[in-house]
Design a protein around this motif. Structure first.
Motif, PDB file in Angstrom:
ATOM      1  N   ARG A 209       1.084  -0.861   0.331  1.00 53.76           N
ATOM      2  CA  ARG A 209      -0.291   0.008   0.468  1.00 53.76           C
ATOM      3  C   ARG A 209       0.617   1.315   0.222  1.00 53.76           C
ATOM      4  N   ILE A 210       0.686   2.080  -0.231  1.00 52.25           N
ATOM      5  CA  ILE A 210       1.408   3.001  -1.049  1.00 52.25           C
ATOM      6  C   ILE A 210      -0.164   4.873  -0.578  1.00 52.25           C
ATOM      7  N   GLN A 211       0.438   5.652   0.064  1.00 51.96           N
ATOM      8  CA  GLN A 211      -0.620   6.860   0.328  1.00 51.96           C
ATOM      9  C   GLN A 211       0.571   7.295  -0.114  1.00 51.96           C
ATOM     10  N   ALA A 212       0.547   8.906  -0.978  1.00 54.45           N
ATOM     11  CA  ALA A 212       0.893   9.757  -1.509  1.00 54.45           C
ATOM     12  C   ALA A 212      -0.157  10.972  -2.124  1.00 54.45           C
ATOM     13  N   TYR A 213      -0.308  11.066  -0.391  1.00 55.31           N
ATOM     14  CA  TYR A 213      -1.567  12.686  -1.164  1.00 55.31           C
ATOM     15  C   TYR A 213      -0.738  13.727  -1.737  1.00 55.31           C
ATOM     16  N   GLU A 214      -1.128  14.454  -1.513  1.00 52.06           N
ATOM     17  CA  GLU A 214      -0.612  16.479  -2.940  1.00 52.06           C
ATOM     18  C   GLU A 214      -0.107  16.302  -1.175  1.00 52.06           C
ATOM     19  N   LYS A 215      -1.564  16.642  -0.384  1.00 53.57           N
ATOM     20  CA  LYS A 215      -1.574  17.002   0.336  1.00 53.57           C
ATOM     21  C   LYS A 215      -0.658  16.695   1.694  1.00 53.57           C
ATOM     22  N   ASP A 216      -0.225  15.737   2.075  1.00 45.40           N
ATOM     23  CA  ASP A 216       0.161  15.274   2.665  1.00 45.40           C
ATOM     24  C   ASP A 216       1.700  15.571   3.125  1.00 45.40           C
ATOM     25  N   ASN A 217       2.100  15.613   4.572  1.00 47.62           N
ATOM     26  CA  ASN A 217       3.755  15.770   4.320  1.00 47.62           C
ATOM     27  C   ASN A 217       4.678  14.173   3.653  1.00 47.62           C
ATOM     28  N   ASN A 218       4.002  13.254   4.459  1.00 52.20           N
ATOM     29  CA  ASN A 218       4.372  11.721   3.764  1.00 52.20           C
ATOM     30  C   ASN A 218       4.187  11.316   2.852  1.00 52.20           C
ATOM     31  N   ILE A 219       5.153  10.798   2.208  1.00 55.78           N
ATOM     32  CA  ILE A 219       4.251   9.029   1.675  1.00 55.78           C
ATOM     33  C   ILE A 219       4.954   8.144   2.338  1.00 55.78           C
ATOM     34  N   SER A 220       4.180   7.340   2.474  1.00 53.17           N
ATOM     35  CA  SER A 220       3.810   5.851   2.958  1.00 53.17           C
ATOM     36  C   SER A 220       4.048   4.905   1.788  1.00 53.17           C
ATOM     37  N   VAL A 221       4.966   3.745   2.089  1.00 49.96           N
ATOM     38  CA  VAL A 221       4.400   2.581   1.358  1.00 49.96           C
ATOM     39  C   VAL A 221       4.191   1.191   3.436  1.00 49.96           C
ATOM     40  N   ASP A 222       3.310   0.899   2.530  1.00 53.52           N
ATOM     41  CA  ASP A 222       3.165  -0.276   4.018  1.00 53.52           C
ATOM     42  C   ASP A 222       2.884  -1.750   3.164  1.00 53.52           C
ATOM     43  N   VAL A 223       3.887  -2.174   3.334  1.00 51.26           N
ATOM     44  CA  VAL A 223       3.713  -3.767   2.742  1.00 51.26           C
ATOM     45  C   VAL A 223       3.116  -5.021   3.589  1.00 51.26           C
ATOM     46  N   ARG A 224       2.260  -5.849   2.539  1.00 49.84           N
ATOM     47  CA  ARG A 224       1.530  -6.834   2.528  1.00 49.84           C
ATOM     48  C   ARG A 224       1.721  -7.871   3.007  1.00 49.84           C
ATOM     49  N   SER A 225       2.676  -8.178   1.916  1.00 50.11           N
ATOM     50  CA  SER A 225       3.822  -9.570   1.957  1.00 50.11           C
ATOM     51  C   SER A 225       4.694  -9.278   0.354  1.00 50.11           C
ATOM     52  N   GLY A 226       5.344 -10.401   0.339  1.00 50.04           N
ATOM     53  CA  GLY A 226       6.711  -9.651  -0.133  1.00 50.04           C
ATOM     54  C   GLY A 226       7.632  -9.181   0.041  1.00 50.04           C
ATOM     55  N   LYS A 227       8.470  -9.249  -0.009  1.00 50.96           N
ATOM     56  CA  LYS A 227       9.462  -8.346  -0.399  1.00 50.96           C
ATOM     57  C   LYS A 227       9.359  -5.881  -1.319  1.00 50.96           C
ATOM     58  N   VAL A 228       9.730  -5.744  -0.463  1.00 49.60           N
ATOM     59  CA  VAL A 228       9.298  -4.367  -1.950  1.00 49.60           C
ATOM     60  C   VAL A 228      10.843  -3.683  -1.189  1.00 49.60           C
ATOM     61  N   THR A 229      11.412  -2.871  -2.437  1.00 48.55           N
ATOM     62  CA  THR A 229      12.392  -1.921  -2.311  1.00 48.55           C
ATOM     63  C   THR A 229      11.931  -0.364  -2.311  1.00 48.55           C
ATOM     64  N   VAL A 230      12.138   0.549  -1.471  1.00 44.75           N
ATOM     65  CA  VAL A 230      11.719   1.204  -1.560  1.00 44.75           C
ATOM     66  C   VAL A 230      12.682   2.702  -1.893  1.00 44.75           C
ATOM     67  N   TYR A 231      13.552   3.432  -2.143  1.00 46.66           N
ATOM     68  CA  TYR A 231      14.010   4.478  -2.664  1.00 46.66           C
ATOM     69  C   TYR A 231      13.976   5.532  -3.203  1.00 46.66           C
ATOM     70  N   ARG A 232      15.216   6.674  -2.983  1.00 44.10           N
ATOM     71  CA  ARG A 232      14.735   8.326  -3.123  1.00 44.10           C
ATOM     72  C   ARG A 232      15.079   8.476  -4.229  1.00 44.10           C
ATOM     73  N   GLN A 233      14.432   8.906  -5.464  1.00 46.32           N
ATOM     74  CA  GLN A 233      15.456   8.810  -6.537  1.00 46.32           C
ATOM     75  C   GLN A 233      15.514  11.238  -6.449  1.00 46.32           C
ATOM     76  N   ASP A 234      16.836  11.197  -6.727  1.00 49.55           N
ATOM     77  CA  ASP A 234      17.216  12.626  -6.725  1.00 49.55           C
ATOM     78  C   ASP A 234      17.057  13.510  -8.224  1.00 49.55           C
ATOM     79  N   SER A 235      16.237  14.391  -7.994  1.00 49.83           N
ATOM     80  CA  SER A 235      15.866  14.163 -10.183  1.00 49.83           C
ATOM     81  C   SER A 235      17.437  15.575 -10.231  1.00 49.83           C
ATOM     82  N   LYS A 236      17.869  16.056  -9.126  1.00 51.69           N
ATOM     83  CA  LYS A 236      19.185  17.083  -9.850  1.00 51.69           C
ATOM     84  C   LYS A 236      20.363  16.099  -9.467  1.00 51.69           C
ATOM     85  N   SER A 237      21.119  14.950  -9.109  1.00 55.25           N
ATOM     86  CA  SER A 237      22.016  14.135 -10.118  1.00 55.25           C
ATOM     87  C   SER A 237      21.805  13.163 -11.087  1.00 55.25           C
TER      88      SER A 237
END
Lengths: 356, 200
Positions: A209-237
């Motif tokens: 599950r991912i929650q990334a409401y525009e108005k929220d300060n946070n984006i969250s990723v909840d894992v139910r099953s399996g393995k998930v990789t989350v990473y930040r993508q730096d647009s400037k670099s």
């Protein structure tokens, strides 16, 4: 000043001024009651009794709702009331909630090219993809559809999922605005990538599950099953891979990305679920059980690591029976018995206390 | 409400309510921040189903937002919301099938409170057993007595507002609370008597 000389205990308990004094809410310079007691020492017992009763009558506030639940609840209300269709309700199917598999993601670049609705930078990180398909849900209910690779998507109202011509050839890349539930078909050759602003969620086959409401300060990723990789993508670099922070999540773990500070933190989901085949309501009975055994049992059930000092809690035993309580409710109860506290640190639970 | 002293809180509340009715989002957000947790806390005492209570409070706020232009001015936002939530919970639970047979739905709904006996325990060093017995005495209060006590002593609401929230008259509220305190007090001090003798 009111004459309190003939007051009974009940009268005093109901008296606002007396209640304030008993609860220590009067300003310190207000010494009426102290003086009154000096004057009528024979009333000491009466006052003491009334005071005890006032303190005891303060009904405990429940701690059933976590701060996170409260914030989520408020956000849901704000989201639901912000659009123009009155009375429209964000679908919150119970089964969906239980599965904890709603993903809410922003597909940023698509809006720029097709609708120019949003004005958000951060396009250069996403490879130019020709628009192939757009699923838009303006209805009142979630819609379910399948992608070419067999992944199932449940798209919430006011949400949009887009993907390009290249989908499935080498990678499976999708962009989402709004909310959706992903049940990704397993394919080790072609990873499935979900773009949410600066956050990318990469999986092979899993549900989350991912929650990334525009108005929220946070984006969250909840894992139910399996393995998930989350990473930040730096647009400037250009060398974004090396700079990105990567987190690997296992079931019941959650990543929270704080948008402004761009911090990525690992924690646990709000409602950890049992991972094995034991039904949610099967009872767990402990009788004079060593607390270390209980913790390892819970670790097995929820797949969540519980850390504690074995020497400190060596002598602690717990007698309790659990049924439908959540993991956090169980932990709170155990901690109360062994006079300890728990904290969630980096996706794991830590128990602190002085032992028994 | 009419006789209530005008304090800064009420003035703020009235202004907030006006702004909310004009459709100001920031006012709505303030209302949510201020009252959402309190309403959850109240609702869950009727119905120990967190999801049900969350849904009820959610629906209440969505409803007042959608109907904001038609809402009248209220003396106390807090008791307005408490009253509205109470009505919704009673109505909604009436739809649940296990309540269908009940003539008087509100009689069927429980009201859970847990008194603050730990604090007392610490300050007085009374035996745990005595306190457990005391909690049992407290549990013997009627639901309505418990609710009235909660509204009066935890939410600090005046009698008039409790009366309108619970849809009973002013005199009944006073009686409820008086009788509750009287019965607690009698049992409480009977229980405490031996330990007082012991400690003194």
């Amino acid at each position: 000043m009111k004459n309190y000389n003939n007051c009974s205990v009940e009268d005093l308990v109901l008296d606002a001024y007396f209640r304030k004094w008993s609860l220590g809410e009067l300003p310190s310079k207000d010494t009426f009651w102290e003086k009154w007691l000096e004057k009528y020492p024979e009333k000491t017992q009466l006052i003491e009794d009334a005071k005890s009763l006032v303190i005891a009558l303060k009904v405990k506030n429940t701690d059933m709702f976590s701060d996170e639940e409260i914030n989520d609840g408020i956000q849901n209300i704000l989201v639901e009331t912000q659009h123009k269709y009155p009375g429209l309700k964000i679908i919150s199917f119970k089964w969906l909630r239980i599965a904890a598999s709603i993903a809410i993601i922003f597909g940023l670049s698509w809006w720029m090219t097709s609708k120019n609705v949003l004005n958000i930078t951060n396009i250069d990180t996403i490879s130019s993809i020709e628009q192939k398909a757009t699923h838009t849900n303006h209805g009142k209910q979630s819609i379910i559809f399948e992608l070419a690779d067999g992944s199932k998507i449940t798209l919430e109202p006011h949400s949009e999922l887009r993907y390009g011509n290249e989908f499935g050839k080498e990678k499976r890349e999708v962009f989402l605005t709004g909310g959706a539930f992903f049940d990704v078909a397993k394919d080790t050759q072609r990873p499935f990538l979900v773009y949410t602003g600066k956050l990318v969620t990469k999986v092979i086959g899993t549900s989350f599950r991912i929650q990334a409401y525009e108005k929220d300060n946070n984006i969250s990723v909840d894992v139910r099953s399996g393995k998930v990789t989350v990473y930040r993508q730096d647009s400037k670099s250009k060398n974004s891979k090396s700079l990105s922070t990567e987190i690997v999540l296992i079931p019941n773990q959650k990543a929270v990305f704080e948008k402004e500070q761009e911090l990525l933190v690992k924690t646990l989901v709000d409602k950890p679920i049992r991972l094995n085949t034991i039904p949610e309501n099967a009872s767990l009975v402990f009788s004079e059980t060593k607390v270390s055994d209980i913790f390892s049992r819970l670790e097995g059930i929820y797949g969540v690591k519980i850390g504690f000092d074995k020497d400190v809690f060596n002598k602690c035993t717990v007698t309790a029976s659990f049924q439908t309580e959540t993991l956090y409710e169980k932990l709170a109860l155990i901690c109360e018995i062994i006079q300890a506290k728990y904290e969630i640190v980096d996706g794991e639970i830590m128990i602190y206390g002085k032992g028994c | 409400m009419v006789n209530q002293k005008v304090n800064s809180n009420n003035v703020d509340d009235a202004l907030l309510w006006q702004a909310f009715k004009r459709g100001e989002r920031s006012a709505f957000e303030t209302l949510l921040q201020q009252y959402y947790p309190m309403l959850l806390n109240y609702g869950v005492r009727f119905y120990r189903d967190k999801e049900f209570v969350k849904d009820s409070v959610h629906d209440l706020f969505v409803e007042i937002w959608n109907r904001r232009e038609h809402l009248s001015d209220v003396g106390s936002v807090k008791s307005y919301l408490l009253q509205a939530l109470r009505k919704n919970i009673i109505r909604e639970s009436g739809r649940l099938k296990w309540f269908r047979e009940a003539d008087e739905i509100s009689e069927k709904l429980n009201f859970d409170v847990e008194f603050n006996i730990e604090t007392h325990f610490i300050s007085r060093e009374i035996e745990t057993e005595t306190l457990q017995k005391l909690q049992m005495e407290l549990d013997k209060l009627t639901k309505r007595q418990r609710e009235a006590i909660f509204l009066r002593f935890t939410q600090d609401l005046p009698y008039e507002e409790i009366a309108s929230i619970m849809a009973i008259n002013y005199r009944s509220v006073i009686n409820l609370i008086h009788e509750a305190i009287k019965s607690i007090r009698q049992n409480w001090f009977l229980l405490l008597l031996p330990s007082f003798l012991y400690f003194s």
